[in-house]
Design an enzyme around this catalytic site. Structure first.
Site, short mmCIF file in Angstrom:
data_model
loop_
_atom_site.label_atom_id
_atom_site.label_comp_id
_atom_site.label_asym_id
_atom_site.label_seq_id
_atom_site.Cartn_x
_atom_site.Cartn_y
_atom_site.Cartn_z
N TYR A 118 -1.58 -0.68 10.56
CA TYR A 118 -1.71 -1.45 8.83
C TYR A 118 -0.78 -0.53 8.16
O TYR A 118 -0.26 -1.39 7.08
CB TYR A 118 -3.31 -0.38 8.60
CG TYR A 118 -3.88 -0.63 7.08
CD1 TYR A 118 -4.04 -2.05 6.18
CD2 TYR A 118 -3.27 0.13 5.74
CE1 TYR A 118 -3.99 -2.40 5.01
CE2 TYR A 118 -3.76 -0.15 4.59
CZ TYR A 118 -3.89 -1.46 4.03
OH TYR A 118 -3.90 -1.42 3.02
N SER B 215 0.97 -1.48 -0.44
CA SER B 215 0.08 0.40 0.09
C SER B 215 0.35 1.51 -0.34
O SER B 215 1.53 0.95 0.86
CB SER B 215 -0.93 -0.15 1.49
OG SER B 215 -1.22 1.39 1.18
P1 NAP Z 1 -11.80 -6.60 -0.41
O1 NAP Z 1 -11.78 -5.58 -1.92
O2 NAP Z 1 -12.14 -5.92 1.24
O3 NAP Z 1 -11.01 -7.77 -0.54
C1 NAP Z 1 -10.75 -8.53 0.32
C2 NAP Z 1 -10.43 -9.60 -0.50
O4 NAP Z 1 -9.65 -10.53 0.90
C3 NAP Z 1 -11.26 -10.68 -0.38
O5 NAP Z 1 -11.55 -11.84 -1.70
C4 NAP Z 1 -12.16 -11.13 0.97
O6 NAP Z 1 -13.07 -12.49 0.54
C5 NAP Z 1 -10.29 -11.75 0.95
N1 NAP Z 1 -9.41 -11.65 2.55
C6 NAP Z 1 -9.73 -11.06 3.46
N2 NAP Z 1 -8.96 -11.85 3.88
C7 NAP Z 1 -9.17 -12.63 3.86
C8 NAP Z 1 -8.48 -13.92 5.29
N3 NAP Z 1 -7.94 -13.62 5.66
N4 NAP Z 1 -8.06 -15.09 4.52
C9 NAP Z 1 -8.57 -15.03 2.62
N5 NAP Z 1 -9.48 -14.01 1.98
C10 NAP Z 1 -8.98 -12.80 2.64
O7 NAP Z 1 -9.84 -5.43 -0.62
P2 NAP Z 1 -9.09 -4.88 -1.85
O8 NAP Z 1 -8.89 -3.51 -1.46
O9 NAP Z 1 -8.80 -5.22 -2.88
O10 NAP Z 1 -7.71 -4.88 -0.91
C11 NAP Z 1 -6.75 -6.12 -1.29
C12 NAP Z 1 -5.42 -5.86 -1.16
O11 NAP Z 1 -4.90 -4.51 -1.73
C13 NAP Z 1 -5.20 -5.68 0.60
O12 NAP Z 1 -3.78 -6.24 0.72
C14 NAP Z 1 -5.40 -4.05 0.63
O13 NAP Z 1 -4.39 -4.03 2.09
C15 NAP Z 1 -4.31 -3.47 -0.25
N6 NAP Z 1 -4.93 -1.91 -0.66
C16 NAP Z 1 -6.15 -1.30 -1.13
C17 NAP Z 1 -5.78 -0.56 -1.31
C18 NAP Z 1 -7.91 0.34 -2.14
O14 NAP Z 1 -7.35 1.53 -1.71
N7 NAP Z 1 -8.75 -0.74 -2.45
C19 NAP Z 1 -5.08 0.49 -0.90
C20 NAP Z 1 -4.40 0.29 -0.38
C21 NAP Z 1 -3.40 -1.89 -0.79
P3 NAP Z 1 -13.93 -12.37 1.28
O15 NAP Z 1 -14.44 -11.41 0.55
O16 NAP Z 1 -13.94 -13.65 0.44
O17 NAP Z 1 -13.87 -12.25 2.34
#
Ligand code: NAP
Length: 242
Positions: A151, A137
């Site tokens: 985080y 991130s």
């Molecule tokens: P998201 O839309 O909340 O999706 C999270 C995904 O991870 C879902 O498929 C969820 O599955 C799964 N998940 C969560 N906890 C889990 C666990 N313990 N074991 C297995 N699967 C798990 O999140 P996102 O925004 O796409 O984020 C993805 C990555 O990008 C993360 O590492 C996050 O920190 C990083 N990131 C995101 C942003 C942003 O602005 N969105 C910015 C910087 C970094 P379920 O639906 O089945 O729970």
């Protein structure tokens, strides 16, 4: 050899966009998720529609046995060539002094322990080389004051994991890189208690808008291609200038 890639957290958000993009690019994809079965089935259907083999495996990345089961299942698709360590969580946005100890442990468990467990499985199984992409991130360098400093600190650990593993695994032909998204339009912001964050934050993003999941998936996909053959140990920022 046809690429076979494991994605954690592939049911929604950045992981789902990556699964779809990789399938279109010719990867067979096994992805893990935790509880959203309907979303997982929709992603799986798109992988199949792209003509690729796919697997959706309920696997909590904080559980070593479930992680092993995910990689065992993926072996049915062929020899592993790629891992996208993506499953991540935040916790409610707020002042550091109010951070709940349970939320802190969950953030460390999913975003660090889970990444380490999955990278270990991948490194053991990539006998003919491969590539790992850790989703970090922009918070790792911004610090996220007043939001979620813990985080941000854990994402900085992801970056260090990337650098160290890149050096340790390079002799085996395994490249390790990270992608550092800024504010991306996914469900993660609802979990933090600010579902409209991609819109409210737009004014402080140099490009003037939040990013889309597929814009991050594009960077991840590139790092997995032979075009990135001399790229390892790097953190690629995909943050609209943040
Ligand atoms: P998201 O839309 O909340 O999706 C999270 C995904 O991870 C879902 O498929 C969820 O599955 C799964 N998940 C969560 N906890 C889990 C666990 N313990 N074991 C297995 N699967 C798990 O999140 P996102 O925004 O796409 O984020 C993805 C990555 O990008 C993360 O590492 C996050 O920190 C990083 N990131 C995101 C942003 C942003 O602005 N969105 C910015 C910087 C970094 P379920 O639906 O089945 O729970």
């Amino acid at each position: 050899m046809e690429p076979v890639t494991v994605i954690t957290g592939g049911s929604r958000g950045i992981g789902a966009a990556t699964a779809r993009r990789l399938a279109r690019a010719g990867h067979h994809v096994a992805f893990g998720y935790r509880r959203d079965h309907d979303a997982a089935q929709a992603v799986l259907a798109d992988i199949h529609a792209a003509g690729r083999r796919g697997l959706a495996v309920p696997a909590d990345t904080t559980d070593a046995d479930q992680v092993t089961a995910l990689f065992d299942a993926a072996a049915d698709l062929g020899d592993l060539t790629g891992l996208v360590n993506n499953a991540g969580v935040t916790s409610p946005i707020g002042p550091f002094v109010d951070l709940d100890a349970g939320d802190l442990r969950r953030v460390v468990d999913v975003n660090l322990i889970g990444y380490v467990l999955c990278a270990q499985q991948a490194a053991r199984r990539m006998s003919a080389g491969g590539a790992i992409v850790n989703v970090s991130s922009a918070a790792a360098t911004l610090g996220s004051p007043g939001e979620y400093v813990h985080y941000a600190a854990v994402k900085a650990a992801t970056d260090t994991l990337t650098v160290g593993l890149a050096k340790e695994l390079a002799p085996r032909g395994i490249r390790v890189n990270a992608v550092a998204p800024g504010i991306i339009r996914t469900d993660i912001h609802a979990v933090s208690g600010v579902p409209d964050r991609p819109d409210t934050a737009a004014g402080r993003i140099p490009l003037g808008r939040a990013g889309e999941a597929d814009e991050v998936a594009a960077a991840i996909a590139w790092l997995l291609t032979p075009d990135a053959s001399y790229t390892t140990g790097t953190v690629l920022r995909v943050s609209g200038g943040l």
